[in-house]
Design an enzyme around this catalytic site. Sequence first.
Site, mmCIF file in Angstrom:
data_model
loop_
_atom_site.group_PDB
_atom_site.id
_atom_site.type_symbol
_atom_site.label_atom_id
_atom_site.label_comp_id
_atom_site.label_asym_id
_atom_site.label_seq_id
_atom_site.Cartn_x
_atom_site.Cartn_y
_atom_site.Cartn_z
ATOM 1 N N LEU A 1 0.655 -0.892 -0.180
ATOM 2 C CA LEU A 1 -0.530 -0.120 -0.088
ATOM 3 C C LEU A 1 0.837 1.260 -0.088
ATOM 4 O O LEU A 1 1.598 1.298 1.017
ATOM 5 C CB LEU A 1 -0.623 -0.112 1.312
ATOM 6 N N ASP A 2 0.577 2.667 -0.941
ATOM 7 C CA ASP A 2 1.635 3.439 -1.026
ATOM 8 C C ASP A 2 1.513 4.130 0.989
ATOM 9 O O ASP A 2 1.062 3.287 1.503
ATOM 10 C CB ASP A 2 0.321 4.737 -1.464
ATOM 11 N N TYR A 3 2.523 4.362 0.596
ATOM 12 C CA TYR A 3 3.234 5.402 1.687
ATOM 13 C C TYR A 3 1.825 6.287 2.017
ATOM 14 O O TYR A 3 1.496 6.728 3.881
ATOM 15 C CB TYR A 3 4.224 6.451 1.397
#
Length: 238
Positions: A105-107
């Site tokens: 998952l994206d930061y």
Amino acid sequence: MEENKIRINKFLASKGVASRRQIDLWIEEGKILVNGILATSGQKVSAEDKILVNGKMISEKEEKKVYYILYKEEEVLSAVKDERGRKTVVDCIPTKARIFPVGRLDYRTSGLILLTNDGELFNRVMHPRAEIFKTYEVLAKGHLTREQLKTLEEGVELEEGKTLEALVAKVKYEKGNTFFEISIREGRNRQIRRMVEAVGSRVYRLRRTKIGRLSLEGLKLGQYRRLQEEEIEYLYSL
């Protein structure tokens, strides 16, 4: 004997070392030794071989498999560790097991992420044949038109090629911006953010709410729980 040996990536994944993909990467980087010699891709091994991964000897004893769902907060890295000292998803779950995230998952994206030490499960969930839908809630800049939303559904041209068809639902407009739910079957880097940018907008907020049948129900931001037996069986059925 040769018939008792299996491919090294499968062998190490079965012991919860990492996913097959990660193991293959470590082999390419020269980080795995078998009986004192650099491992090769596709090499077959058994419990009788002495295997070092990143300088650590792999025990013959198989680690007990564990499975977690985490409601990831923003600014938490989807990784086992970070050289810059940022908080990772593994830091969020106090366990002695060598867990790792299933996918990323994206930061700056919150939501559902799975963590386990079961490399075989990772392979099943991440394999393209699984075609498991992942559902996200999106808040995008401006008033997205019906045509823009239809483009997201039918596929968007990105640098590496057109995205697969997606499902868009629950569209509503909030203070001049657009809220909607989108389900995709791929996992390209920053895919939804790039898709929204490709139709002329940008993402203000992004949250993953489901992976297949699994959801965040009952969890608050930052919380985690163990998967139930039927949930594990569902993932293995993919």
